[in-house]
Scaffold this active site. Structure first.
Site, PDB file in Angstrom:
ATOM      1  N   THR A 196      -6.069 100.277  -7.572  1.00 38.83           N
ATOM      2  CA  THR A 196      -5.227  99.093  -7.822  1.00 38.83           C
ATOM      3  C   THR A 196      -4.587  98.690  -6.499  1.00 38.83           C
ATOM      4  O   THR A 196      -4.597  99.468  -5.545  1.00 38.83           O
ATOM      5  CB  THR A 196      -4.051  99.411  -8.776  1.00 38.83           C
ATOM      6  OG1 THR A 196      -3.124 100.271  -8.091  1.00 38.83           O
ATOM      7  CG2 THR A 196      -4.532 100.054 -10.056  1.00 38.83           C
ATOM      8  N   ASP A 197      -3.999  97.517  -6.431  1.00 33.84           N
ATOM      9  CA  ASP A 197      -3.116  97.227  -5.313  1.00 33.84           C
ATOM     10  C   ASP A 197      -1.752  97.869  -5.638  1.00 33.84           C
ATOM     11  O   ASP A 197      -1.520  98.378  -6.743  1.00 33.84           O
ATOM     12  CB  ASP A 197      -3.001  95.715  -5.059  1.00 33.84           C
ATOM     13  CG  ASP A 197      -2.552  95.425  -3.622  1.00 33.84           C
ATOM     14  OD1 ASP A 197      -2.057  96.353  -2.957  1.00 33.84           O
ATOM     15  OD2 ASP A 197      -2.675  94.275  -3.177  1.00 33.84           O
ATOM     16  N   TYR A 198      -0.865  97.829  -4.688  1.00 34.96           N
ATOM     17  CA  TYR A 198       0.455  98.485  -4.751  1.00 34.96           C
ATOM     18  C   TYR A 198       1.192  98.120  -6.052  1.00 34.96           C
ATOM     19  O   TYR A 198       1.519  96.958  -6.264  1.00 34.96           O
ATOM     20  CB  TYR A 198       1.250  97.978  -3.553  1.00 34.96           C
ATOM     21  CG  TYR A 198       2.368  98.847  -3.074  1.00 34.96           C
ATOM     22  CD1 TYR A 198       2.249  99.570  -1.898  1.00 34.96           C
ATOM     23  CD2 TYR A 198       3.567  98.918  -3.759  1.00 34.96           C
ATOM     24  CE1 TYR A 198       3.282 100.354  -1.420  1.00 34.96           C
ATOM     25  CE2 TYR A 198       4.606  99.701  -3.307  1.00 34.96           C
ATOM     26  CZ  TYR A 198       4.458 100.416  -2.128  1.00 34.96           C
ATOM     27  OH  TYR A 198       5.488 101.180  -1.664  1.00 34.96           O
ATOM     28  N   PHE A 240      -3.735  91.306  -7.129  1.00 37.21           N
ATOM     29  CA  PHE A 240      -2.515  91.182  -7.929  1.00 37.21           C
ATOM     30  C   PHE A 240      -2.625  90.075  -8.995  1.00 37.21           C
ATOM     31  O   PHE A 240      -1.941  90.097 -10.002  1.00 37.21           O
ATOM     32  CB  PHE A 240      -1.334  90.813  -7.026  1.00 37.21           C
ATOM     33  CG  PHE A 240      -0.825  91.919  -6.141  1.00 37.21           C
ATOM     34  CD1 PHE A 240      -0.383  93.124  -6.689  1.00 37.21           C
ATOM     35  CD2 PHE A 240      -0.727  91.751  -4.766  1.00 37.21           C
ATOM     36  CE1 PHE A 240       0.129  94.136  -5.875  1.00 37.21           C
ATOM     37  CE2 PHE A 240      -0.212  92.750  -3.945  1.00 37.21           C
ATOM     38  CZ  PHE A 240       0.211  93.951  -4.503  1.00 37.21           C
ATOM     39  N   GLY A 272       0.058  97.746  -8.929  1.00 39.34           N
ATOM     40  CA  GLY A 272      -0.700  96.773  -9.736  1.00 39.34           C
ATOM     41  C   GLY A 272      -0.587  97.028 -11.234  1.00 39.34           C
ATOM     42  O   GLY A 272      -0.563  96.092 -12.031  1.00 39.34           O
TER      43      GLY A 272
END
Ligand code: BGC
Length: 767
Positions: free
Chosen positions: A287-289, A256, A291
């Site tokens: 990506t992260d959540y 993030f 992102g």
């Protein structure tokens, strides 16, 4: 020719579907050919669909076909789903993709399988304290067996973010502060999950996260800015990610935070130059959540801009953000990205599905009978019990109160002794929170016949107001059930129980949701209500044992002063109560050692063993203040407990440190050995640690760095010679040109029981 190929491919896909439904696997074309032919048949929308990773949302058993997400799957707008649990549900959803989408491309199913699936092992920080690589690898193997039996193909693990920031809640999810140890664990986890054969039914695709530097947020606040030199990145923070890549990890997740002023999700230097070009990573990056949309808040422009930036940087899959799905078409039309940018990402995702064998059999992880057999088996739980005991760290045992005698009356106190929901710790997404064994249950079943066990709650976790904030975890909603009596009432009851007991066991510390994601703390002491109970118990004059739950290094100065006995158990997982009983009563001699430094106060943070010397080092360990040297007016430089520290019920003595040569050239190896004697009264395990200091360098070098360790077992009275081999590889570092080099000159080698080891020998590296 092209048309003919298409027909062949179509035929193959439908054949594979027919066979797969009969649970058989068919042979398909070689990977490159298969993927390029499939790609040539995909519409732009279908391509963007493969890059899209939503959560499972509204899917419930029996309703997969009519859920909102099913509509998207039918339209080819979904590449995978995450955090959907149970093999029957997953099978239903996969059927939608295979039977109702135009190209019948299988979905990939992901989950945060972090420290076990339903059989939960200790939190990763606890696991790392075992320093036992084969055992750690086996925990990942078991997690993979269970998760794949339940329909999962892909885990968002290992989390290898090195961290020296105990205020940050996510230290619980990593392996502590050390580069070398963290790298060994990264490798063990990837090997455990992927088992060197992604096609196998029980192999789980791993995802190294969070790339990169997520563990160094300013002020310890989650998601906060990270800023560090490249020399530090390469020497200290990058190696665990690289170790995962070297071990063949199939996917990586962007962090993030920003790196060098650009959010990791849009950072081309990080995702392409470092990860792909320098390290040769060839899997896909997710990506992260959310992102991608979060880059808007970072100040990188609108969703369209952020999405094209991410794709160009080297991101392949968009978790939840739907920036790729909703804007890449426009960016393509406007010439901001090319079709080949999109094709590259799609190809990587299809390649992972191919490697997993999903095109050959999309239902390879959908065997309902297997799920029943594999998950939460007696065998897996027995192993979890063993692992939990190996992760515990004995912080203090001055009066040898531990191990306890299996007789008399003992009393349990605190919010954690009879609390199932808190045993697994953070990120136990697949856990069944009614299943873990509490301490009360564990003690009753192991020593209940010979020991009289009493109990009283004594206190809540926190004051009412503070508890509200941590009572909101969607994965574990039952973790903070308050006792509505007043603090005074709870203490009065505890003291009554204490009167009738010989030994008092206070089971205190953090609750599961006081660490983990978005659980930063600016004060990392025990909560006041808990301190108060401890004080009242101590006033009785009876022996008090603190059994400490925590997901981070705590500031434990007061407790260390007042108490003679502290056993740190982290969050031990499914078999918590049994493992704690094993250690308390000496059936297992504790051998865990800390993998992160425990500070004396928050002002010392960041505090870590492998710091630099500075030009004005303080030359006394006693913490005597000296003007114009690098120290504090109000606290010593030394931590409360150093990296590598942990006691045993027995005692280990080190002697006879020797080297096979005091000089070594660039192609030679040198053996360093030490004798370790178990001079105490119990058999036990010891983690022998080797540290190296590079005395003179072209850049300043740490005071010492861990470069080897061995976990040995010695019977009481037994002595063993422990030997390490040093080669030039152990002396290398990244210089200011970021080249990985060893430089001639003097090195000091320390061997001992923790990072305070002073027993040293010199070695010279010569041409
Ligand atoms: C976390 C990741 C996790 C992801 C999916 C994010 O909030 O940062 O570690 O894998 O959610 O659940």
């Amino acid at each position: 020719m092209r048309l003919k190929n298409h027909i062949v491919i179509l035929a193959l896909l439908s054949v594979s579907v027919i066979f797969a439904q009969k649970k058989k696997t068919v042979a398909i074309a070689p990977k490159n050919q298969f993927i390029s032919e499939l790609l040539s048949r995909m519409t732009l929308d279908e391509k963007l669909g493969q890059l899209n990773l939503p959560t499972s949302g509204d899917i419930t058993t029996g309703q997969a076909g009519s859920s909102d997400i099913a509509k998207k799957i039918k339209e080819g707008k979904v590449g995978g789903l995450f955090n959907i649990k149970s093999v029957s549900r997953i099978k239903e959803v996969q059927k939608v993709a295979i039977e109702q989408s135009r190209l019948k491309i299988p979905l990939i199913f992901a989950m945060d399988v972090i420290h076990g699936y339903e059989t939960i092992f200790p939190i990763p920080l606890g696991l790392s304290s075992s320093w036992d690589m084969p055992m750690i690898q086996q925990t990942a193997r078991i997690a993979a067996n269970e998760a794949t039996a339940d329909g999962i193909n892909w885990t968002f693990s290992p989390m290898v973010d090195l961290s020296r920031e105990p205020r940050w809640g996510r230290v619980s999810e990593g392996s502590g502060e050390d580069t070398y140890l963290g790298s060994q664990i990264a490798k063990a986890m990837v090997n455990g999950y992927q088992n060197n054969d992604l096609k196998a039914k029980n192999s789980l695709l791993a995802c190294v996260k969070h790339f990169a530097l997520y563990g160094a947020p300013e002020a310890g606040r989650d998601y906060n800015t990270v800023d560090m030199s490249r020399v530090r990145m390469y020497n200290e923070y990058f190696p665990p990610y690289k170790a995962a890549v070297d071990a063949g990890v199939g996917t990586a997740m962007a962090s993030f935070n920003e790196v060098d002023g650009i959010p990791a999700t849009g950072n081309k230097w990080l995702m392409t130059d470092v990860l792909r070009n320098q390290w040769k990573f060839n899997g896909f990056v997710v990506t992260d959540y959310t992102g991608i949309p979060e880059m808007i808040e970072h100040g990188m422009g609108d969703l369209q801009n952020c999405s094209s930036l991410a794709l160009k940087a080297g991101i392949d899959m968009d978790m939840v953000g739907e920036g790729f799905l909703s804007t890449l078409k426009k960016s393509l039309e406007e010439g901001k990205i090319s079709m080949s940018d999109i094709d590259t990402a799609v190809t990587r995702i299809l390649a992972a599905k191919y490697d997993l064998g999903l095109f050959e059999n999309p239902y390879k992880n959908c065997d309902i009978d297997l799920a029943k057999k594999e998950i939460f088996s007696k065998e897996n739980r027995d192993f979890a019990r063993k692992v939990a005991a190996e992760s515990m760290v004995l912080l203090k045992n001055d009066k040898n109160i531990l191990p306890l005698k299996k007789s008399g009356t003992i009393a349990l106190f605190g919010p954690l002794f009879d609390n199932k929901a808190n045993m697994p710790g953070t990120w136990s997404v697949a856990a069944n929170f009614d299943k873990p064994i509490t301490i009360l249950e564990g003690l009753k079943s192991t020593v209940g016949k010979s020991v009289n066990i009493l109990s009283a709650r004594g206190c809540n976790f926190l004051s009412t107001a503070a508890e509200e904030k941590i009572n909101i975890n969607p994965h574990n909603p039952k973790s903070y059930v308050r006792d509505n009596r007043t603090d005074e009432e709870l203490i009065a009851e505890a003291l009554e129980v204490a009167k009738k007991s010989d030994v008092l066991i206070a089971v205190l510390g953090e609750g599961a949701e006081m660490n983990g994601e978005c659980s930063s703390r600016s004060s990392i002491e025990l909560p006041l209500v808990q301190k108060r109970l401890l004080d009242e118990l101590l006033k009785t004059g009876k022996p008090v044992v603190l059994v400490l739950f925590t997901g981070r290094p705590l500031v434990l100065v007061e407790e260390d002063k007042k108490l003679s006995t502290i056993l740190n158990v982290w969050f031990p997982g499914s078999e918590a109560g049994l493992a704690i009983s094993d250690v308390l009563f000496g059936d297992v001699n504790p051998s865990g050692k800390l993998t992160a430094t425990w500070p004396r106060n928050v002002g010392q943070i960041p505090i870590y063993y492998n710091h630099k010397n500075t030009g004005r080092p303080l030359n006394n360990k006693e913490g005597k203040f000296q003007k114009f040297l690098s120290n504090y007016l109000d606290v010593p430089n030394e931590p409360l407990y150093p990296f590598g520290y942990g006691l045993s019920y027995t005692n280990f003595e080190y002697s006879n440190l020797k080297t096979s040569s005091s000089k070594m050239n660039f192609s030679e190896k040198v053996s360093i050995s030490v004798d370790v004697l178990n001079s105490g009264n119990y058999d036990g395990k010891e983690i022998v640690q080797l540290y190296i200091r590079d005395v003179v360098g072209s850049i300043t070098r740490p005071m010492k760095e861990l470069k080897g360790f061995k976990k040995i077992f010695l019977k009481k009275g037994e002595k063993q010679t422990v030997t390490f081999e040093i080669s030039v590889e152990d002396l290398k570092f990244y210089n200011s040109d970021l080249q990985f080099v060893a430089e001639e000159g003097q090195f000091e080698i320390f061997i001992g029981k923790d990072s305070d080891a002073t027993n040293k020998i010199n070695l010279e590296l010569v041409k």
